[in-house]
Design a protein around this motif. Sequence first.
Motif, mmCIF file in Angstrom:
data_model
loop_
_atom_site.group_PDB
_atom_site.id
_atom_site.type_symbol
_atom_site.label_atom_id
_atom_site.label_comp_id
_atom_site.label_asym_id
_atom_site.label_seq_id
_atom_site.Cartn_x
_atom_site.Cartn_y
_atom_site.Cartn_z
ATOM 1 N N ARG A 28 23.273 11.511 -8.082
ATOM 2 C CA ARG A 28 24.322 10.894 -8.730
ATOM 3 C C ARG A 28 25.180 11.991 -9.441
ATOM 4 O O ARG A 28 24.668 12.969 -9.859
ATOM 5 N N ALA A 29 26.400 11.491 -9.655
ATOM 6 C CA ALA A 29 27.396 12.312 -10.198
ATOM 7 C C ALA A 29 27.945 11.701 -11.470
ATOM 8 O O ALA A 29 28.225 10.645 -11.688
ATOM 9 N N PHE A 30 28.085 12.594 -12.386
ATOM 10 C CA PHE A 30 28.860 12.358 -13.611
ATOM 11 C C PHE A 30 29.852 13.368 -13.871
ATOM 12 O O PHE A 30 29.812 14.527 -13.975
ATOM 13 N N LYS A 31 30.966 12.583 -14.413
ATOM 14 C CA LYS A 31 32.332 13.368 -14.723
ATOM 15 C C LYS A 31 32.435 13.308 -15.861
ATOM 16 O O LYS A 31 32.386 12.337 -16.809
ATOM 17 N N ILE A 32 32.970 14.384 -16.354
ATOM 18 C CA ILE A 32 33.460 14.455 -17.784
ATOM 19 C C ILE A 32 34.824 15.324 -17.807
ATOM 20 O O ILE A 32 35.099 16.052 -17.125
ATOM 21 N N PRO A 33 36.102 14.655 -18.229
ATOM 22 C CA PRO A 33 37.414 14.653 -17.908
ATOM 23 C C PRO A 33 37.710 15.809 -18.882
ATOM 24 O O PRO A 33 38.736 15.767 -19.667
ATOM 25 N N LYS A 34 37.121 16.997 -18.775
ATOM 26 C CA LYS A 34 37.530 18.122 -19.520
ATOM 27 C C LYS A 34 37.270 19.424 -18.508
ATOM 28 O O LYS A 34 36.357 19.545 -17.794
ATOM 29 N N PRO A 35 37.844 20.474 -18.874
ATOM 30 C CA PRO A 35 37.577 21.823 -18.171
ATOM 31 C C PRO A 35 36.166 22.126 -18.571
ATOM 32 O O PRO A 35 35.675 21.776 -19.442
ATOM 33 N N LEU A 36 35.354 22.787 -17.676
ATOM 34 C CA LEU A 36 34.207 23.334 -17.961
ATOM 35 C C LEU A 36 33.807 24.002 -19.213
ATOM 36 O O LEU A 36 32.975 23.728 -19.983
ATOM 37 N N ASP A 37 34.833 24.826 -19.508
ATOM 38 C CA ASP A 37 34.741 25.733 -20.830
ATOM 39 C C ASP A 37 34.648 24.756 -22.080
ATOM 40 O O ASP A 37 34.213 25.071 -23.044
ATOM 41 N N ASP A 38 35.239 23.667 -22.129
ATOM 42 C CA ASP A 38 35.410 22.917 -23.263
ATOM 43 C C ASP A 38 34.176 21.698 -23.220
ATOM 44 O O ASP A 38 34.282 20.952 -24.195
ATOM 45 N N VAL A 39 33.551 21.568 -22.094
ATOM 46 C CA VAL A 39 32.374 20.658 -22.560
ATOM 47 C C VAL A 39 31.148 21.019 -23.560
ATOM 48 O O VAL A 39 30.782 22.199 -23.582
ATOM 49 N N THR A 40 30.926 19.965 -24.169
ATOM 50 C CA THR A 40 30.071 20.140 -25.307
ATOM 51 C C THR A 40 28.788 19.196 -25.192
ATOM 52 O O THR A 40 28.723 18.611 -23.984
ATOM 53 N N GLU A 41 27.661 19.318 -25.875
ATOM 54 C CA GLU A 41 26.647 18.818 -25.642
ATOM 55 C C GLU A 41 26.737 17.459 -25.773
ATOM 56 O O GLU A 41 26.121 16.343 -25.058
ATOM 57 N N GLN A 42 27.450 16.878 -26.696
ATOM 58 C CA GLN A 42 27.941 15.410 -26.894
ATOM 59 C C GLN A 42 28.545 14.787 -25.609
ATOM 60 O O GLN A 42 28.147 13.972 -25.252
ATOM 61 N N ASP A 43 29.425 15.532 -24.953
ATOM 62 C CA ASP A 43 30.136 15.142 -23.643
ATOM 63 C C ASP A 43 28.843 14.943 -22.623
ATOM 64 O O ASP A 43 29.028 13.940 -21.807
ATOM 65 N N VAL A 44 28.087 15.864 -22.672
ATOM 66 C CA VAL A 44 27.205 15.790 -21.592
ATOM 67 C C VAL A 44 26.121 14.458 -21.610
ATOM 68 O O VAL A 44 25.942 13.801 -21.008
ATOM 69 N N ARG A 45 25.729 14.239 -23.253
ATOM 70 C CA ARG A 45 24.794 13.282 -23.334
ATOM 71 C C ARG A 45 25.564 12.007 -23.009
ATOM 72 O O ARG A 45 25.205 10.951 -22.573
ATOM 73 N N ALA A 46 26.936 11.789 -23.659
ATOM 74 C CA ALA A 46 27.748 10.566 -23.093
ATOM 75 C C ALA A 46 27.747 10.440 -21.739
ATOM 76 O O ALA A 46 27.554 9.103 -21.210
ATOM 77 N N ALA A 47 27.886 11.305 -20.988
ATOM 78 C CA ALA A 47 28.101 11.339 -19.518
ATOM 79 C C ALA A 47 26.975 10.911 -18.866
ATOM 80 O O ALA A 47 26.911 9.849 -17.919
ATOM 81 N N LEU A 48 25.795 11.228 -19.325
ATOM 82 C CA LEU A 48 24.372 10.927 -19.024
ATOM 83 C C LEU A 48 23.922 9.751 -19.348
ATOM 84 O O LEU A 48 22.916 9.126 -18.866
#
Length: 92
Positions: free
Chosen positions: A70-90
């Motif tokens: 499975r692929a999950f996308k976060i519309p941010k550069p890698l350096d800006d990804v937060t825990e909340q971003d990962v939780r929301a994506a997953l």
Amino acid sequence: MSRLGAFIRGAFGLPRRDREAVGRVKALARAAGSFPPETAFAVNEIACADPSCPGIETVILVMEPGVKTRAFKIPKPLDDVTEQDVRAALGS
């Protein structure tokens, strides 16, 4: 500053992996879900030239044994990804 780094990495067509940031996002993904220990994660930063794309995005691949990757996308550069971003994506 992190956006500039992401731009430079993506501007020349050969993105350079930031091992620390990749490891950080992999750890966040592992912590965000109840994955079996043998689950593998891949994290990449992708620069998309299509106007409908967010530009630079982070893609997390979750590879569980016996389950389609499975692929999950976060519309941010890698350096800006937060825990909340990962939780929301997953979805966790």
